[in-house]
Design a protein around this motif. Structure first.
Motif, PDB file in Angstrom:
ATOM      1  N   SER A 216       1.894  -5.346   2.177  1.00 42.87           N
ATOM      2  CA  SER A 216       1.382  -5.157   0.820  1.00 42.87           C
ATOM      3  C   SER A 216      -0.113  -5.422   0.721  1.00 42.87           C
ATOM      4  CB  SER A 216       2.114  -6.098  -0.151  1.00 42.87           C
ATOM      5  OG  SER A 216       3.499  -5.984  -0.041  1.00 42.87           O
TER       6      SER A 216
ATOM      7  N   PRO B 100      -2.735  -1.975   0.934  1.00 40.94           N
ATOM      8  CA  PRO B 100      -2.754  -1.105  -0.250  1.00 40.94           C
ATOM      9  C   PRO B 100      -3.290  -1.783  -1.509  1.00 40.94           C
ATOM     10  CG  PRO B 100      -0.501  -1.651   0.394  1.00 40.94           C
ATOM     11  CD  PRO B 100      -1.384  -2.089   1.503  1.00 40.94           C
ATOM     12  N   SER B 101      -3.261  -3.108  -1.560  1.00 43.25           N
ATOM     13  CA  SER B 101      -3.781  -3.806  -2.739  1.00 43.25           C
ATOM     14  C   SER B 101      -5.270  -4.148  -2.594  1.00 43.25           C
ATOM     15  CB  SER B 101      -2.984  -5.089  -2.985  1.00 43.25           C
ATOM     16  OG  SER B 101      -3.162  -6.011  -1.932  1.00 43.25           O
TER      17      SER B 101
ATOM     18  N   ARG C 171       7.278  -2.741  -4.210  1.00 49.42           N
ATOM     19  CA  ARG C 171       7.453  -1.391  -3.664  1.00 49.42           C
ATOM     20  C   ARG C 171       7.786  -1.453  -2.171  1.00 49.42           C
ATOM     21  NH1 ARG C 171       4.243   1.392  -0.647  1.00 49.42           N
ATOM     22  NH2 ARG C 171       2.465   0.028  -1.098  1.00 49.42           N
TER      23      ARG C 171
ATOM     24  N   ASP D 279       2.898  -5.851  -7.364  1.00 54.28           N
ATOM     25  CA  ASP D 279       3.455  -4.500  -7.499  1.00 54.28           C
ATOM     26  C   ASP D 279       3.713  -3.886  -6.133  1.00 54.28           C
ATOM     27  OD1 ASP D 279       3.294  -4.755 -10.227  1.00 54.28           O
ATOM     28  OD2 ASP D 279       1.491  -3.531 -10.453  1.00 54.28           O
ATOM     29  N   HIS D 280       2.746  -4.031  -5.238  1.00 54.79           N
ATOM     30  CA  HIS D 280       2.906  -3.478  -3.885  1.00 54.79           C
ATOM     31  C   HIS D 280       3.998  -4.218  -3.122  1.00 54.79           C
ATOM     32  CE1 HIS D 280      -0.421  -0.641  -4.031  1.00 54.79           C
ATOM     33  NE2 HIS D 280      -1.192  -1.588  -4.537  1.00 54.79           N
TER      34      HIS D 280
END
Length: 375
Positions: free
Chosen positions: A132, A135-136, A163, A159-160
């Protein structure tokens, strides 16, 4: 995968049967070991990087109750994170990559994950958190080099995490269904120049894809994870590193296919390229000696390797490694080309400045398998 099938089928054909066990001494993310487990073959892996071993552990031995661990991830993803505790030591470099708000969330998630007493659940959650981070962050998309994209904004780590956790659960369930029940797989962390975990003549086949030499820094690729988890890096133990290599004070004789490269193109020990070439082949020869020691009589080795281009000319890694394998005492050494229509060992090419891979780039590598037998 077709690439694993290609490797294993050549080993089976040369051995004349399915081996009783295999070793992948450069395990990476465990693709070879997963394929062995699907075939019901006892397998062992060794991997230098802590992240690689974590991926292998989760992939090959996931938590028994994946629904339960996903529920834990859900709870963590939607929890309200308290404001930063002044007692927490702030990692300035990591904040530069993920922002202060995400840094606070990271510390919260790590604290909660480390309170989990089930080691397999804890590893699973740590892997989801590791995946994660990029992507963050403001990491330049598609790059394997640590480069900040000034136009990219930070995005919510939680959030990542949610997901990634859902995707990881699906991946684990799908792969786990293909595994043969009761099949043993063991992973060790460490430098594959030493295979002290294995007794003499204890392994029947070695199937792997080693580093290709000065390709890229495997620790830098995952810099955010090592910063976030405060893990030690083993840069100096990498096979194929290109920096921080000291000159030698003894005579070195490179493989014959690398003679001109070492002496004329790279000016021996006077350049970092010359020192990197010498150290790469010295370290690979150390590894081949250990491979020969632990392999049973008649056992098979298969190394997926690739030539590349340097200074507009073919850089003959494959032939050079095959020469070292023969010098080590292996026999029936063959170099078998892999069809370029199959899944590649490496992406076709990448921008040397950004490190971004580009599948439309003209292929920079030619792929082969070096296969041989212990007498």
């Amino acid at each position: 995968r077709s690439s694993d099938l290609f490797l294993f089928s050549h080993v089976f054909n040369k051995l004349g049967r399915v081996p009783i066990n295999i070793l992948d001494p450069f395990a990476g993310t465990g693709s070879c070991l997963s394929f062995a487990k699907q075939l019901g073959i006892t397998s062992y892996g060794k991997e230098l990087t802590k992240l690689g071993k974590l991926i292998c552990d989760v992939r090959l031995n996931p938590p028994d109750d994946l629904e339960r661990v996903l529920n834990i991830a859900r709870e963590l993803s939607f929890s309200k994170v308290p404001k930063s505790n002044k007692c927490i030591v702030h990692n300035i470099e990591l904040i530069k990559w993920i922002g202060e708000d995400n840094h606070n969330k990271l510390n919260y998630l790590l604290d909660k994950i480390n309170q989990n007493n089930d080691p397999r659940e804890r590893d699973w959650l740590l892997l989801a958190l590791s995946s994660s981070l990029r992507p963050s962050s403001c990491w330049l998309a598609g790059s394997i080099k640590p480069q900040i994209d000034p136009n990219r904004e930070y995005s919510n780590l939680q959030d990542h995490f949610w997901r990634v956790s859902r995707t990881l659960k699906k991946d684990c369930e799908k792969e786990k269904m293909r595994f043969q029940r009761g099949c043993l797989t063991s992973i060790y962390q460490g430098d594959s120049r030493s295979l002290h975990e294995f007794k003499d003549s204890s392994i029947e086949a070695i199937i792997t894809s080693p580093p290709y030499g000065s390709m890229y820094d495997y620790f830098d690729v995952h810099r955010l994870t090592y910063l976030a988890f405060s893990w030690d890096r083993f840069d100096d133990s990498q096979i194929g590193r290109s920096t921080r290599i000291q000159k030698i004070n003894y005579a070195y004789s490179p493989p014959s296919h690398m003679y001109d490269w070492y002496y004329y193109e790279f000016k021996e020990e006077k350049t970092s390229d010359g020192r990197a070439l010498r150290e790469y082949f010295e370290r690979m020869q150390d590894h081949f000696r250990e491979s020969h020691r632990i392999l049973r009589e008649g056992g098979i080795i298969a190394y997926a390797v690739a030539n590349s281009m340097k200074k507009g000319k073919r850089f003959p890694i494959v032939e050079s490694l095959a020469e070292l394998i023969e010098e080590t005492g292996f026999v029936e050494v063959e170099i078998i080309p892999r069809s370029q229509t199959m899944k590649r060992i490496l992406p076709a090419g990448r921008d040397p400045k950004t490190g971004r891979f580009n599948s439309s780039t003209k292929p920079a590598v030619q792929e082969f398998i070096i296969i041989a037998r212990k007498r």
